[in-house]
Structure formats: C-alpha cells, structure tokens
Design an enzyme around this catalytic site. Sequence first.
Site, PDB file in Angstrom:
ATOM      1  N   GLU A 177      -9.236   1.607  -1.609  1.00 11.39           N
ATOM      2  CA  GLU A 177      -9.991   1.225  -0.510  1.00 11.39           C
ATOM      3  C   GLU A 177     -10.657   2.743   0.140  1.00 11.39           C
ATOM      4  O   GLU A 177     -10.344   4.115   0.235  1.00 11.39           O
ATOM      5  CB  GLU A 177      -9.414   1.730   0.225  1.00 11.39           C
ATOM      6  CG  GLU A 177      -9.271   0.615   2.033  1.00 11.39           C
ATOM      7  CD  GLU A 177      -8.984   0.272   3.126  1.00 11.39           C
ATOM      8  OE1 GLU A 177      -6.823   0.299   3.055  1.00 11.39           O
ATOM      9  OE2 GLU A 177      -8.662   0.897   4.354  1.00 11.39           O
ATOM     10  N   ASP A 194      -5.235   3.336  -0.252  1.00  7.83           N
ATOM     11  CA  ASP A 194      -6.283   4.177   1.050  1.00  7.83           C
ATOM     12  C   ASP A 194      -6.744   5.609   0.463  1.00  7.83           C
ATOM     13  O   ASP A 194      -6.387   6.347   1.430  1.00  7.83           O
ATOM     14  CB  ASP A 194      -5.675   4.141   2.231  1.00  7.83           C
ATOM     15  CG  ASP A 194      -6.898   3.638   3.059  1.00  7.83           C
ATOM     16  OD1 ASP A 194      -7.605   4.007   2.635  1.00  7.83           O
ATOM     17  OD2 ASP A 194      -6.504   3.139   4.611  1.00  7.83           O
ATOM     18  N   GLU A 206     -13.041  -1.481   6.892  1.00  5.71           N
ATOM     19  CA  GLU A 206     -12.793  -1.874   7.829  1.00  5.71           C
ATOM     20  C   GLU A 206     -13.609  -0.920   9.537  1.00  5.71           C
ATOM     21  O   GLU A 206     -14.041  -1.533  10.160  1.00  5.71           O
ATOM     22  CB  GLU A 206     -11.510  -0.667   7.578  1.00  5.71           C
ATOM     23  CG  GLU A 206     -11.234   0.410   8.102  1.00  5.71           C
ATOM     24  CD  GLU A 206     -10.154   1.439   7.321  1.00  5.71           C
ATOM     25  OE1 GLU A 206      -9.085   0.224   7.065  1.00  5.71           O
ATOM     26  OE2 GLU A 206     -10.074   1.891   8.434  1.00  5.71           O
ATOM     27  N   TRP A 234     -11.728  11.985   8.919  1.00  2.00           N
ATOM     28  CA  TRP A 234     -10.540  11.689   8.927  1.00  2.00           C
ATOM     29  C   TRP A 234     -10.449  10.562   7.819  1.00  2.00           C
ATOM     30  O   TRP A 234     -10.615   9.404   7.634  1.00  2.00           O
ATOM     31  CB  TRP A 234      -9.938  11.417  10.234  1.00  2.00           C
ATOM     32  CG  TRP A 234      -8.411  11.390  10.342  1.00  2.00           C
ATOM     33  CD1 TRP A 234      -7.564  12.114   9.810  1.00  2.00           C
ATOM     34  CD2 TRP A 234      -8.087   9.615  10.880  1.00  2.00           C
ATOM     35  NE1 TRP A 234      -6.116  11.276   9.938  1.00  2.00           N
ATOM     36  CE2 TRP A 234      -6.750  10.527  10.567  1.00  2.00           C
ATOM     37  CE3 TRP A 234      -8.400   8.750  10.930  1.00  2.00           C
ATOM     38  CZ2 TRP A 234      -6.333   8.826  10.666  1.00  2.00           C
ATOM     39  CZ3 TRP A 234      -7.948   7.835  11.505  1.00  2.00           C
ATOM     40  CH2 TRP A 234      -6.675   7.892  11.151  1.00  2.00           C
ATOM     41  N   HIS A 271      -9.324   6.592   2.253  1.00  2.00           N
ATOM     42  CA  HIS A 271      -9.753   6.945   3.706  1.00  2.00           C
ATOM     43  C   HIS A 271     -11.028   7.650   3.378  1.00  2.00           C
ATOM     44  O   HIS A 271     -10.663   9.518   4.426  1.00  2.00           O
ATOM     45  CB  HIS A 271      -8.903   7.808   4.867  1.00  2.00           C
ATOM     46  CG  HIS A 271      -8.382   6.780   6.141  1.00  2.00           C
ATOM     47  ND1 HIS A 271      -8.750   7.577   7.017  1.00  2.00           N
ATOM     48  CD2 HIS A 271      -7.933   5.601   6.395  1.00  2.00           C
ATOM     49  CE1 HIS A 271      -8.922   6.579   8.425  1.00  2.00           C
ATOM     50  NE2 HIS A 271      -7.997   5.468   7.824  1.00  2.00           N
ATOM     51  N   ARG A 312     -13.927  -5.431   3.828  1.00  2.00           N
ATOM     52  CA  ARG A 312     -12.467  -5.348   4.572  1.00  2.00           C
ATOM     53  C   ARG A 312     -12.887  -5.619   5.635  1.00  2.00           C
ATOM     54  O   ARG A 312     -12.030  -4.880   7.068  1.00  2.00           O
ATOM     55  CB  ARG A 312     -12.154  -3.412   4.580  1.00  2.00           C
ATOM     56  CG  ARG A 312     -11.755  -3.625   3.159  1.00  2.00           C
ATOM     57  CD  ARG A 312      -9.918  -3.585   2.960  1.00  2.00           C
ATOM     58  NE  ARG A 312      -9.623  -2.495   4.308  1.00  2.00           N
ATOM     59  CZ  ARG A 312      -8.638  -3.204   4.995  1.00  2.00           C
ATOM     60  NH1 ARG A 312      -8.167  -4.040   4.537  1.00  2.00           N
ATOM     61  NH2 ARG A 312      -8.090  -1.968   5.967  1.00  2.00           N
ATOM     62  N   TYR A 316      -3.079  11.944   5.319  1.00  2.00           N
ATOM     63  CA  TYR A 316      -3.301  10.765   6.006  1.00  2.00           C
ATOM     64  C   TYR A 316      -2.446   9.197   6.243  1.00  2.00           C
ATOM     65  O   TYR A 316      -1.610   9.040   5.114  1.00  2.00           O
ATOM     66  CB  TYR A 316      -4.731   9.554   5.593  1.00  2.00           C
ATOM     67  CG  TYR A 316      -4.593   8.104   6.097  1.00  2.00           C
ATOM     68  CD1 TYR A 316      -5.200   8.467   6.956  1.00  2.00           C
ATOM     69  CD2 TYR A 316      -4.231   7.006   4.929  1.00  2.00           C
ATOM     70  CE1 TYR A 316      -5.101   6.829   7.744  1.00  2.00           C
ATOM     71  CE2 TYR A 316      -4.669   5.807   5.529  1.00  2.00           C
ATOM     72  CZ  TYR A 316      -5.055   5.626   6.438  1.00  2.00           C
ATOM     73  OH  TYR A 316      -5.195   4.584   7.127  1.00  2.00           O
ATOM     74  N   GLU A 337      -4.299  -7.545   4.928  1.00  2.00           N
ATOM     75  CA  GLU A 337      -3.686  -6.534   5.554  1.00  2.00           C
ATOM     76  C   GLU A 337      -2.273  -6.595   6.965  1.00  2.00           C
ATOM     77  O   GLU A 337      -2.643  -6.943   7.544  1.00  2.00           O
ATOM     78  CB  GLU A 337      -4.633  -4.639   6.193  1.00  2.00           C
ATOM     79  CG  GLU A 337      -3.495  -3.839   6.236  1.00  2.00           C
ATOM     80  CD  GLU A 337      -3.925  -2.625   7.187  1.00  2.00           C
ATOM     81  OE1 GLU A 337      -6.024  -3.206   7.275  1.00  2.00           O
ATOM     82  OE2 GLU A 337      -3.745  -1.188   6.841  1.00  2.00           O
ATOM     83  N   ARG A 373       0.772  -1.106   0.174  1.00  2.00           N
ATOM     84  CA  ARG A 373       0.383  -0.177  -0.194  1.00  2.00           C
ATOM     85  C   ARG A 373       0.783   1.434  -0.008  1.00  2.00           C
ATOM     86  O   ARG A 373       1.910   1.021   1.017  1.00  2.00           O
ATOM     87  CB  ARG A 373      -0.919  -0.225   1.053  1.00  2.00           C
ATOM     88  CG  ARG A 373      -1.510   0.918   1.336  1.00  2.00           C
ATOM     89  CD  ARG A 373      -2.421   1.019   2.791  1.00  2.00           C
ATOM     90  NE  ARG A 373      -1.785   1.718   3.070  1.00  2.00           N
ATOM     91  CZ  ARG A 373      -2.671   2.696   4.766  1.00  2.00           C
ATOM     92  NH1 ARG A 373      -3.898   2.456   4.904  1.00  2.00           N
ATOM     93  NH2 ARG A 373      -2.074   3.516   5.643  1.00  2.00           N
TER      94      ARG A 373
HETATM   95  O1  KDG Z   1      -7.834   2.811  13.880  1.00  2.00           O
HETATM   96  C1  KDG Z   1      -7.771   3.856  12.852  1.00  2.00           C
HETATM   97  C2  KDG Z   1      -7.157   3.099  11.515  1.00  2.00           C
HETATM   98  O2  KDG Z   1      -6.558   1.741  12.005  1.00  2.00           O
HETATM   99  C3  KDG Z   1      -7.156   3.340  10.047  1.00  2.00           C
HETATM  100  O3  KDG Z   1      -7.577   4.317  10.235  1.00  2.00           O
HETATM  101  C4  KDG Z   1      -6.462   2.870   9.310  1.00  2.00           C
HETATM  102  O4  KDG Z   1      -7.107   2.732   7.559  1.00  2.00           O
HETATM  103  C5  KDG Z   1      -6.203   1.884   8.018  1.00  2.00           C
HETATM  104  C6  KDG Z   1      -5.951   0.777   7.781  1.00  2.00           C
HETATM  105  O5  KDG Z   1      -6.403   0.898   5.978  1.00  2.00           O
HETATM  106  O6  KDG Z   1      -5.374   0.205   7.190  1.00  2.00           O
HETATM  107 MG    MG Z   2      -8.269   2.225   5.647  1.00  2.00          MG
END
Ligand code: KDG
Ligand code: MG
Length: 402
Positions: A236, A210, A262, A402, A212, A283, A159, A339, A147
Amino acid sequence: MKISAARVIVTCPGRNFVTLKLETDQGVYGIGDATLNGRELAVVAYLQEHVCPLLIGRDPRRIEDLWQYLYRGAYWRRGPVTMRAIAAVDVALWDIKAKMAGMPLYDLLGGKSREGVLVYGHANGADLGSTVEAVGHYLEMGYKAVRAQSGIPGLDLAYGVGRGVLHYEPADAAMPTETRWDTRKYLDFIPSLFERLRETFGAEPALLHDVHHRLTPIEAARLGKSLEPFDLFWIEDATPAENQDAFRLIRQHTTTPLAVGEIFNTLWDAKELIANQLIDYIRMTVVGSGGITHLRRVADFAAIHGVRTGCHGATDLSPVTMGAALHFDSWVPNFGIQEYMRHSEETDAVFPHSYQFEDGYLHPGDTAGHGVDIDEELAARYPYKPAYLPVARLQDGTMWNW
Ligand code: KDG
Ligand code: MG
C-alpha cells in the site's frame, strides 16, 4: 420533510472524533463522521461556520442535490477538509433515508452482494520475532487477512508499530513526534519479514503491508519485486501518489498488487491510476471522499477497469465511518477487502453500533440506517485533546514523508 438542526459533536474517548448530527422535523435523525486526524478543528469550523447554516430547512431526502450544492456551491472544490464536511452531511442523510425506509443501508444501495465483509487486521511488533508473534495472534482471533508492520533494525520508531501495545495509535502527542527514516535499512529488512511469515504460517493467510508513502518509484519497484515470492495481497502507498504517472514505472517492474488512496478525496485524485490500471485496489472510504454518494461513483469507475475496493479503516475513522463503509462493502460488486483496526472500548461505548466481527468477516447488522449511533452524554465526558500525527526526517535531518 425538513432538516431542523445540524450539530457538530467533538469527543475524545482515547482519540479525537468529529461527528455531525442532523435532526429533522419528523423526529428521525442521522449521523456522519467528519474526523480529520490531527486537523480536526478545521473541519469543525468548516461545518459549523459554513455548512450547517445552509442545511436548516432543506429537504433531507434530496441527497444528490445537497451533495452537488455543497460541492459545486462552495466554488472552492476538493481537499480533505471540504470533502470530509460533505461526507459527514452525506452519510447522515443516507442514515436518515434508510431509517425512513425502515431498511439497513445496504438494502437501499441495492442489496447485499456477499454474506460478510472480509477484513484485515493490524499486526505489529518492535522486531521481526514479535511481529511474527503478533500475526499469529491475529490468525488465532480468526482473521483471514493480516497487515504486518515491524520495527526496522537500526531505526528508532517505525510506521505502524505501537510502543509496547498491540494497537497502534499514530496521533500520539500534543506536538508532532519526530521519527527518522532510512530507505536502505527498510528495503534490506522487509523481504526477510515476509519470508519468515510464509515459513511460519504457510501459503493460506492473506498478508498485506503499508509502505506509507516512503519510497521513490524505482525503490517501490524493487520492493514489489523482492516481495513477489511471498505472494502479498498488496503493498500500500508505495510512493506518494500526487504523481499518478509514477505508478507506471512500478507496474513495469512488479506483479505485486498495488493499493493506493487513503489520502485521496475525489475520483480526480485516482482517475489516471484507475483508468490505466496502474493499481489493483482503491483505498478511498466514505469519510475521506465525500460520503457514499461520491464513493459509489469511484467504485463504479473502478469496476469497469478491473480495480477493486479496499476501504481505509484505521482508528481515526470513527465507528460511524466503519458502519457506513460496511454497508457500502456489503453492496459494492467490485469489493476487495476492508481494513479493520479495532477501536478502544471507550470509543465503542460512545458509538454504540450494530456491526460485529465473526471469523475474519465483519457484518453490518440489520438495523435500519447505517447502524451506528452516538451517546452524547458519554461523548461530553471526553473533551477534545490536541494530538498531531508524527513527522519523518531522513537520517541527515531532511524532511521526508511520514
Ligand atoms: O491518520 C493517519 C492514519 O489513518 C494512517 O496512517 C493509517 O496508513 C494508515 C492505514 O493504512 O491504516
Ligand atoms: Mg495506509
């Protein structure tokens, strides 16, 4: 056979972890992870005050019944706190059952479907050049999938980018760090990063990214389209997925594979996404979504719709979750990728485990149970430290994702 004790252990070997230990009258014990990054003590209270008292005296072999008891029996359903507490109980019970059977958990689930679990590592850098270097470093370590997250020109904190360290740890302050976000700067930059990565490393490595949750659906569609020439394994969390319908729009515009989930807690968070084939990878993982018992159902539902698994595996998921996930990944027929963000040496010492990395794959090990333990004496040397995840605002100060 009866559960004789249920204890919650909080430790901070570099970051906070919440672990549930279930003991039985036959001497066998099991452990489960209940960590909720930045909100850990809410799950501690939920377990200690409302779940542990219900477990004493119950038969630990009745995993399904206990799962239903905690899920239906609370009346209040779903959510990250409830489902993590249920996951911790569930994973500890599967650990006990596999230990009693003298089998590694993957055997109890139906046996291995593959020789090893393909994992992706986390490369990041403050700018394009250092991110390319970091990806190279992961490939040298043997990773087949990486990644890539990079600092964005004109933005202070991005991020997924560490502050001068290879490993990135987002929950980094006693009060939430404020970051700024600019979608145009991001969208203008990211394709050039992946163009350079393909120029440097060729077509072979799997590359992931990602987003995010930062984009609107049409912006996500533009990103997916602009990354098509660079053949990503996935993008992602392109857009927040409470609105599952939003993914229809992204799908109509791009063939870049999409991964989500996630922050999901049950199948109901992903039902439309999976049933309508709006995503390619789900995820969710054991700690966030009610343990092995529920994740199996999600995976089976995904399998019949051609969606594969891609379990979340950031460092806030403890080695207990990683161990349990690797047994699940070894068995699950519609496996995609796992991951793998490495834990610190201190964390690995607190949670001795049998899983091992070799040549781009993780192997769960063959010890009975899920193969992860907790050294309680060592854990006690690392008391809980409040730590929040950051927040994000747009350039004008508006709160953002975030
Ligand atoms: O606690 C938040 C994290 O698990 C997250 O920001 C990690 O996005 C993430 C990832 O894909 O690992
Ligand atoms: Mg993530």
